[in-house]
Motif scaffolding. Sequence first.
Motif, PDB file in Angstrom:
ATOM      1  N   VAL A 315       0.874  -1.173   0.000  1.00 44.50           N
ATOM      2  CA  VAL A 315       0.000   0.000   0.000  1.00 44.50           C
ATOM      3  C   VAL A 315       0.912   1.224   0.000  1.00 44.50           C
ATOM      4  O   VAL A 315       1.729   1.402   0.914  1.00 44.50           O
ATOM      5  CB  VAL A 315      -0.926   0.004   1.224  1.00 44.50           C
ATOM      6  N   VAL A 326      -2.275   0.410  -4.566  1.00 45.45           N
ATOM      7  CA  VAL A 326      -1.888  -0.908  -4.064  1.00 45.45           C
ATOM      8  C   VAL A 326      -1.149  -1.642  -5.170  1.00 45.45           C
ATOM      9  O   VAL A 326      -1.661  -1.775  -6.290  1.00 45.45           O
ATOM     10  CB  VAL A 326      -3.114  -1.720  -3.601  1.00 45.45           C
ATOM     11  N   SER A 366      -6.401  -3.744   1.294  1.00 47.31           N
ATOM     12  CA  SER A 366      -5.469  -4.124   0.226  1.00 47.31           C
ATOM     13  C   SER A 366      -5.931  -5.365  -0.521  1.00 47.31           C
ATOM     14  O   SER A 366      -5.386  -5.697  -1.574  1.00 47.31           O
ATOM     15  CB  SER A 366      -4.078  -4.370   0.814  1.00 47.31           C
ATOM     16  N   VAL A 384      -9.275  -4.742  -4.261  1.00 48.03           N
ATOM     17  CA  VAL A 384      -8.829  -3.585  -3.478  1.00 48.03           C
ATOM     18  C   VAL A 384      -9.988  -2.606  -3.337  1.00 48.03           C
ATOM     19  O   VAL A 384     -10.765  -2.406  -4.278  1.00 48.03           O
ATOM     20  CB  VAL A 384      -7.633  -2.899  -4.175  1.00 48.03           C
TER      21      VAL A 384
END
Length: 652
Positions: A315, A326, A366, A384
């Motif tokens: 991240v 991400v 994430s 994500v």
Amino acid sequence: MDWLLLPFEVSFVQRAALAGLLVSAACALVGTWVVLRGMAFIGDAMSHGLLPGVAIASLAGGNLLVGAALSAGVMAAGVTALTRSRRLSQDTSIGLLFVGMLAAGVIIVSHSRSFAVDLTGFLFGDVLAVGPGDLIGLAVTLAVVATVSLLGHRYFVALSFDTRKARTLGLRPGLANALLLGLVTLTIVASFRVVGTLLVFGLLIAPAAAATFWAKRIPAIMALAAVFGAVATLTGLIVSWHWGTAAGATIAAVAVLLFFLSALASALRRWPRRALLATGLLVASCAQPPPPVADVPHGYVEGAEETAEAQSRLVVADAATGEVRVVDLITEQVTPAGRVEGVRAAAGDGRFGYLAGNGSVGIVDSGSWMVDHGDHVHYYRAPVRAVGPVAGPVPSAVHSDPAVTALSFPDGTTVLLDRARLDAGAIVETGRITRAPHQGAAVPYHEHILASEPDGVRVHDRQGRPVAAIDQPCPRLEGHASTRRGVVFGCADGALLVTEEGGAFRGEKIPYPGPGERATAFTHRPGSTTLAAKSGERGVWVLDVARRTWHHHDTGPVAAVNVVGEGAPLLVLGRDGVLRARDAATGAERAAAPLLPPDATGGAVIQVDTTRAYVNNPGSGELYEIDYNDNLRRARTFTVPGKASHMVETGR
């Protein structure tokens, strides 16, 4: 019945049977680990590696067992030394020693015309010549093998199934592997008189391998392997007596036959179930379909894909624009994950990234995480997404478990979030813990929450209510880490380790050994029990939680630091932009690699996992993947739009 008992009326056959039973028991204990650990090739090489020592002992008129033991010791030392080389694989190293020792033995034998009979006994055994002294030696061997197997059971289990986890738990896999190799050596040396070096391998492997078809637990496999070995011994002696075959070879042949019979029986056991399933499907196809029944397999998570390996991601946030992205370390795909205005810090808990911005903390999923059940691990990947903000300044700590996420702030407030709801994409506060302002933490631990105070630690329940206090003080508490050995808090006079046993929490101080500016922020590989921390601006502390020891290293100006774990390097990024790998215990430099411009080290961090390290370049959008086991080789470079001002790794 007389046909079965007749051979055992003779004293030397009785001694042979007893010797075979002792060898079978020892081989069952050691062979189980050999099969589970995948050490069959080592066992084969060790058995053949005895030849030079036995040949020299025979030609010199010495004791064959002593010669075999010395030769096995050389072989074991060679295997240990060569397998440490990064240039050679384990199979290559063992193969070289195997051929070298066997060739040396043949060369020695070729210089003697009188060694033929002794060589035959060495290769194929002479169980019928076993004497009372040999039986005593075998009994002692069995006692040693049983004792070491019992005392080292936990270490061998961890070594056999997950070496990295064994190292993480402080179970010293290197020592465990050496002990296991020693047991293999001892068993082979003690057994070659019974079945010979060419056949001891079969008695070591076949019964244990056969037992795996019938048992799943390690003690059960060992017991059943001993039974199979005993059956092979007694059956082999009976067949040898009546048919005039070589006793040792017949014993080994029966052991191998039992393996194939077990494999066949295991296959036949599955056939009726398959036939029943086919019949059921045929009947079901002709009937009305039943109402659907939800079948939720173990490890299933709705909306996520379970994978076979860790799905690590990074991240990354740009301080100038607030853009969050991400990076998938498997596919190398970069995915936008929203914006956090004024982002100036990043933290993670293995799945979520927590980005501190202007008066709030933005939470980003994430889409990568793992669930550790102790004996096995599940890895997951999902899309994500930006979850939303939580009001507050830059958090001093973020820690989570499957039930609760705790965000701690410097004003002494900890916000507790429902973890299950957070996993589903919703931010739901379940409670708060309030105490005096300090750079502390609240760590979920054993169904409770360990919440720091300015000078100590208090135990709270899941709703944030205090239930107990840790009796050990921790003056000017700052810094924290969650490990498999307990939770560590940094104190002015060292570290406070909090552990739990039987529902009771206790604290243990690990004082600093000498001078050096105190640690205020710990970094480490997730799950590791070795921690690193800056000591002022020019030094580093390393804390080995398992051994309760500190090491201080003068490194020069430090920008970032992290440590991989036991036996692995300490990584230090200097203010000069050079990344250095050091010995965690001694501080000796192992490797160095220029990585960043000196003016770009501010804000750089080092994230480590079991095979790689990751360093962000705050002056650009570059992220560097470092192979710390290969002289800090830069394995890959990832590039994100803007600048990589802040970074945290997830999926571990």
